[in-house]
Design an enzyme around this catalytic site. Structure first.
Site, PDB file in Angstrom:
ATOM      1  N   LYS A  85       6.778  40.150   1.181  1.00 10.47           N
ATOM      2  CA  LYS A  85       7.572  38.869   1.390  1.00 10.47           C
ATOM      3  C   LYS A  85       6.968  37.840   1.345  1.00 10.47           C
ATOM      4  CE  LYS A  85       9.758  41.224   5.390  1.00 10.47           C
ATOM      5  NZ  LYS A  85      11.138  41.858   5.013  1.00 10.47           N
ATOM      6  N   GLY A 124      14.008  43.005  13.755  1.00  6.79           N
ATOM      7  CA  GLY A 124      13.093  43.291  14.984  1.00  6.79           C
ATOM      8  C   GLY A 124      13.612  43.418  16.359  1.00  6.79           C
TER       9      GLY A 124
END
Lengths: 224, 317
Positions: B106, B178
């Protein structure tokens, strides 16, 4: 004509569209009973480690292996080529290799994604323009047996990759990228990703020839 | 090349040369076909977030099609706060050495220098990700300037088409990373696929209104209207925690899934990872999804959207 596409993972949709374009209705193969009555099968591109695991968990590995051993015509592209070969170098110990074509291949032998490329290929037996071929983290043929007919090759330029984590060979070696043995056709590249349908047409004609042969000479119980 | 092959014509002996501008065998790297091609190979698979080489091996053993190398999974980024950045190159290299499947990493939104480093590290895909802290509040990375392919998140069709126009070769729903809560990913997928369906019904004049409303280029809007799909694959990310979650989003039309915290924040990561891989392949066979869902141990603890201080999906423009 009934052609299956192994639909556990990978670019199944592209192979499916390619077959539809040339007038063959594909059948997706995910379970053992999907194999019944097939005239040929395509093993698509994708991750060969993932497909190996899913072949075992779905119960397809053994029945598909038996069909291939009995002469089921097959087309394998990239990961499909690895699965149809005799031996994969740099494969994991649980890598499935059906041994339908006498090749030793190195997984990701052309390198990682940054070394992925497209190029024009001259293919023996295909009329017309060169074939545009797309290589994605492609497998490299290290050795081929005497029964293997090489239909297209590519020269590895000096300094070219010897596989992920391997030293470059840099010796300008010429490697097979499209091979045939009997009714099995394998490509290190992805004919399903380009609009040119000649490789799929070649495979369909191989399946047709095989069907004719089977009607002329009925197989014994050991056949399919 | 696109034409159906015909017998070679004697009147056009040199027709082969006009097709190919370069000699046969000349390699073209970093083309859109090559970038998109790897995304096509990942279809029907599971891409797993990993923070160590050991995790990466577990993911590969479980049948992951690729791993996403990062320093903290999204649920830890959420819990610990602070600026989340690109991972340490040493960590990415350790993960590259540990597995044979593709390794993604990322970069922060707009942080093209991080992307340059990831390209130099030979990663297979860059995720320009809202899970990291954005580096630019107005601009995404010019992804066409790179040879390495990019995946970007989207919450709706306009965002997806803007990212594609910048050069993304793969789109994923953002979901809400998350949280272990699938609700946002479902919202994003339904929004993207629902608008694609409506767009196919639009006439030529209406497509201009769509382009304006979506803030997307008209040529991409026309392409979606004509083909009924995005010009690149559409995967799902953000909140997948169970095999059933994967079966749900695959049936809604996702072509593969990213699983972040859902695996390595659960009680038995190896088993859950494998179960999610099998459910992603057999997404429309409830018998198999039921079989693999048995006795997986505790899922990651989930979070309700209403209790969130920070919505990661709001990052990006």
């Amino acid at each position: 004509m009934d052609i299956g596409i192994l639909a556990l993972q990978g670019d199944v949709a592209e192979h499916s569209a390619a077959l539809s374009e040339i007038g063959v209705a594909p059948r997706r193969v995910r379970r053992p009973d999907d194999l019944t009555g097939l005239d040929g099968i395509i093993l698509p591109g994708g991750e060969s480690t993932t497909m190996s695991m899913l072949l075992e968990s779905s119960g397809l590995a053994d029945p598909l292996g038996k069909e291939l051993a009995a002469g089921l015509p097959a087309l394998g592209t990239c990961a499909g080529m690895i699965l149809l070969s005799t031996h994969a170098v740099d494969g994991r110990s649980d890598q499935r290799c059906f041994g339908a074509i006498d090749l030793t291949v190195r997984r990701n032998g052309f390198g990682r994604q940054l070394e992925s490329f497209e190029c024009d290929l001259v293919v023996r037996g295909l009329s017309g323009a060169p074939l545009r071929a797309v290589f994605i983290r492609a497998p490299l043929v290290e050795a081929s047996g005497p029964a293997v007919e090489v239909l297209a090759t590519l020269e590895q330029p000096a300094g070219a990759h010897g596989g992920v984590g391997e030293a470059p060979f840099g010796d300008g070696r010429v490697v097979p990228v499209l091979c045939r043995q009997g009714a099995v056709l394998v490509a290190a590249f992805h004919p399903e990703l380009t609009p040119d349908r000649r490789v799929h047409e070649l495979f369909v004609s191989m399946v047709e020839d095989d069907r004719v042969k089977r009607t002329e000479v009925p197989r014994t119980d050991e056949g399919r | 090349m696109e034409d159906a092959p015909t017998a070679p014509s004697a009147s056009a002996p040199n027709s082969d040369h006009s097709v190919s501008e370069t000699p046969t065998g000349t390699r073209h790297t970093g083309t859109f076909t090559v970038k998109r091609g790897l995304a096509d190979m990942l279809r029907g698979g599971v891409i797993m977030d990993v923070v160590t080489a050991e995790h990466a091996r577990i993911a590969e053993d479980a049948g992951a099609v690729a791993v996403m190398a990062l320093e903290r999974v999204p649920s830890d980024i959420r819990a610990q706060g602070g600026v989340a950045r690109m991972s340490d190159p040493a960590l990415i290299e350790a993960i590259q050495r540990a597995v044979t499947i593709p390794v993604m990493a990322k970069a922060r939104i707009g942080h093209f220098a991080e992307a340059q480093i990831l390209e130099a590290l030979d990663v297979d895909y860059i995720d320009e990700s809202e899970v990291l802290t954005p580096a630019d509040e107005a601009h995404h990375i010019d992804k066409r300037a790179f040879r390495v392919p990019f995946v970007c998140g989207a919450t709706n069709l306009g965002e997806a088409l803007r990212r594609i126009s910048e050069g993304a070769a793969l789109i994923r729903s953002k979901g809400e990373a998350g949280t272990g809560n699938i609700v946002e990913a479902v919202r994003h997928l339904r929004s993207i696929l629902g608008d694609i369906g409506k767009l196919t019904q639009a006439d030529a004049a209406e497509r201009y209104a769509w382009a304006k409303q979506l803030s997307a280029p008209i040529d991409l809007v026309n392409e979606v209207a004509e083909t009924g799909r995005l010009p690149v694959p559409l995967f799902c990310a953000g909140g997948i925690a169970t095999p059933a979650d994967s079966a749900l989003v695959m049936q809604l039309g996702a072509q593969a899934v990213f699983v972040g915290s859902g695996i390595f924040k659960s009680e038995d990561p190896a088993r859950r990872a494998r179960a999610i891989v099998e459910a992603t392949t057999h997404f429309d066979d409830a018998q198999i999804v039921a079989k693999v869902s048995r006795g997986l141990g505790a899922s990651m603890p989930g979070l309700e959207m209403a209790g969130l201080e920070q919505r990661l999906a709001d990052r990006g423009w």
